[in-house]
Design a protein around this motif. Structure first.
Motif, PDB file in Angstrom:
ATOM      1  N   LEU A  31       0.834  -1.209   0.000  1.00  0.00           N
ATOM      2  CA  LEU A  31       0.000   0.000   0.000  1.00  0.00           C
ATOM      3  C   LEU A  31       0.868   1.257   0.000  1.00  0.00           C
ATOM      4  O   LEU A  31       0.591   2.216  -0.739  1.00  0.00           O
ATOM      5  CB  LEU A  31      -0.937  -0.006   1.212  1.00  0.00           C
ATOM      6  CG  LEU A  31      -1.838   1.204   1.377  1.00  0.00           C
ATOM      7  CD1 LEU A  31      -2.835   1.303   0.213  1.00  0.00           C
ATOM      8  CD2 LEU A  31      -2.566   1.151   2.700  1.00  0.00           C
ATOM      9  N   ALA A  32       1.933   1.260   0.799  1.00  0.00           N
ATOM     10  CA  ALA A  32       2.823   2.424   0.854  1.00  0.00           C
ATOM     11  C   ALA A  32       3.516   2.660  -0.482  1.00  0.00           C
ATOM     12  O   ALA A  32       3.648   3.803  -0.929  1.00  0.00           O
ATOM     13  CB  ALA A  32       3.858   2.233   1.961  1.00  0.00           C
ATOM     14  N   LEU A  33       3.934   1.590  -1.143  1.00  0.00           N
ATOM     15  CA  LEU A  33       4.581   1.737  -2.454  1.00  0.00           C
ATOM     16  C   LEU A  33       3.625   2.300  -3.494  1.00  0.00           C
ATOM     17  O   LEU A  33       3.986   3.187  -4.270  1.00  0.00           O
ATOM     18  CB  LEU A  33       5.138   0.397  -2.920  1.00  0.00           C
ATOM     19  CG  LEU A  33       6.376  -0.104  -2.183  1.00  0.00           C
ATOM     20  CD1 LEU A  33       6.717  -1.525  -2.638  1.00  0.00           C
ATOM     21  CD2 LEU A  33       7.544   0.827  -2.424  1.00  0.00           C
ATOM     22  N   VAL A  34       2.396   1.782  -3.523  1.00  0.00           N
ATOM     23  CA  VAL A  34       1.410   2.275  -4.491  1.00  0.00           C
ATOM     24  C   VAL A  34       1.110   3.753  -4.241  1.00  0.00           C
ATOM     25  O   VAL A  34       1.096   4.569  -5.176  1.00  0.00           O
ATOM     26  CB  VAL A  34       0.122   1.428  -4.439  1.00  0.00           C
ATOM     27  CG1 VAL A  34      -1.003   2.092  -5.213  1.00  0.00           C
ATOM     28  CG2 VAL A  34       0.389   0.030  -4.968  1.00  0.00           C
ATOM     29  N   LEU A  35       0.877   4.117  -2.980  1.00  0.00           N
ATOM     30  CA  LEU A  35       0.593   5.525  -2.663  1.00  0.00           C
ATOM     31  C   LEU A  35       1.789   6.423  -2.999  1.00  0.00           C
ATOM     32  O   LEU A  35       1.611   7.538  -3.491  1.00  0.00           O
ATOM     33  CB  LEU A  35       0.209   5.671  -1.191  1.00  0.00           C
ATOM     34  CG  LEU A  35      -1.144   5.085  -0.794  1.00  0.00           C
ATOM     35  CD1 LEU A  35      -1.351   5.195   0.704  1.00  0.00           C
ATOM     36  CD2 LEU A  35      -2.275   5.766  -1.539  1.00  0.00           C
ATOM     37  N   GLY A  36       3.000   5.942  -2.752  1.00  0.00           N
ATOM     38  CA  GLY A  36       4.194   6.725  -3.087  1.00  0.00           C
ATOM     39  C   GLY A  36       4.326   6.950  -4.578  1.00  0.00           C
ATOM     40  O   GLY A  36       4.670   8.048  -5.024  1.00  0.00           O
ATOM     41  N   ARG A  71       3.779  10.600  -9.264  1.00  0.00           N
ATOM     42  CA  ARG A  71       3.187  10.941 -10.566  1.00  0.00           C
ATOM     43  C   ARG A  71       2.439  12.280 -10.484  1.00  0.00           C
ATOM     44  O   ARG A  71       2.538  13.115 -11.386  1.00  0.00           O
ATOM     45  CB  ARG A  71       2.251   9.831 -11.018  1.00  0.00           C
ATOM     46  CG  ARG A  71       1.632  10.120 -12.372  1.00  0.00           C
ATOM     47  CD  ARG A  71       0.840   8.972 -12.890  1.00  0.00           C
ATOM     48  NE  ARG A  71       1.788   7.906 -13.249  1.00  0.00           N
ATOM     49  CZ  ARG A  71       1.461   6.632 -13.330  1.00  0.00           C
ATOM     50  NH1 ARG A  71       0.242   6.250 -13.070  1.00  0.00           N
ATOM     51  NH2 ARG A  71       2.354   5.736 -13.674  1.00  0.00           N
ATOM     52  N   LEU A  72       1.700  12.498  -9.389  1.00  0.00           N
ATOM     53  CA  LEU A  72       0.968  13.758  -9.233  1.00  0.00           C
ATOM     54  C   LEU A  72       1.919  14.944  -9.073  1.00  0.00           C
ATOM     55  O   LEU A  72       1.670  16.026  -9.613  1.00  0.00           O
ATOM     56  CB  LEU A  72       0.020  13.675  -8.029  1.00  0.00           C
ATOM     57  CG  LEU A  72      -1.198  12.785  -8.205  1.00  0.00           C
ATOM     58  CD1 LEU A  72      -1.984  12.695  -6.906  1.00  0.00           C
ATOM     59  CD2 LEU A  72      -2.090  13.301  -9.320  1.00  0.00           C
ATOM     60  N   ILE A  73       3.013  14.746  -8.344  1.00  0.00           N
ATOM     61  CA  ILE A  73       3.987  15.825  -8.173  1.00  0.00           C
ATOM     62  C   ILE A  73       4.635  16.168  -9.514  1.00  0.00           C
ATOM     63  O   ILE A  73       4.898  17.335  -9.807  1.00  0.00           O
ATOM     64  CB  ILE A  73       5.046  15.439  -7.117  1.00  0.00           C
ATOM     65  CG1 ILE A  73       4.418  15.459  -5.733  1.00  0.00           C
ATOM     66  CG2 ILE A  73       6.251  16.360  -7.168  1.00  0.00           C
ATOM     67  CD1 ILE A  73       5.297  14.924  -4.633  1.00  0.00           C
TER      68      ILE A  73
END
Length: 144
Positions: free
Chosen positions: A99-104, A109-111
């Motif tokens: 979960l942490a990897l996906v959110l990171g 990508r958003l940044i």
């Protein structure tokens, strides 16, 4: 400074007195508007602070719930796997790592899509040129 009383006609005053009266009334109005704005902003700030504290408490409770549910999941897996508790907790930790990897990756990508006020920088760059040359005329509005 004289003020108009209800029984006094405005026409009885000189132009200077009328200007002074209007100026005084405008000053009083601006002062009253400023006080109203201060009171409203103070009230809104208080509501915002209380809401912020409530959100922090809710987030803390949510974090505790996630921890408790994670322990329950690990113990449930350990029961299902006939006592392999270490493996169950390892699986739950692996799920959180995933979960942490996906959110990171999503955050990265958003940044990367942040443009940094590109249009504002362009218009700020164009503004001095527009001020120097008015429309179609050859005479500059501003001289260097």
């Amino acid at each position: 400074m004289s003020e108009a009383t209800p029984d006094e006609q405005v026409g009885d005053k000189s132009l200077g007195e009328l200007v002074a009266l209007a100026s005084s009334n405008v000053s009083d109005l601006v002062r009253a508007e400023m006080e109203l704005a201060k009171m409203e902003l103070k009230s809104d700030a208080k509501k915002g602070a209380i809401s912020g504290v409530m959100l922090v408490i809710a987030a803390l409770i949510g974090g505790i719930i996630v921890i408790l549910l994670s322990i329950a999941l690990a113990l449930g897996l350990a029961e299902w796997w006939n006592g392999w508790a270490w493996a169950a907790f390892l699986v739950v930790a692996g799920l959180y790592l995933l979960l942490a990897l996906v959110l990171g990756l999503v955050a990265k990508r958003l940044i990367g899509k942040i443009e940094g006020a590109k249009r504002t920088r362009r218009t700020l760059k164009d503004t001095p040129g527009a001020l120097r040359h008015r429309g179609d005329s050859d005479t500059p509005a501003l001289k260097d």
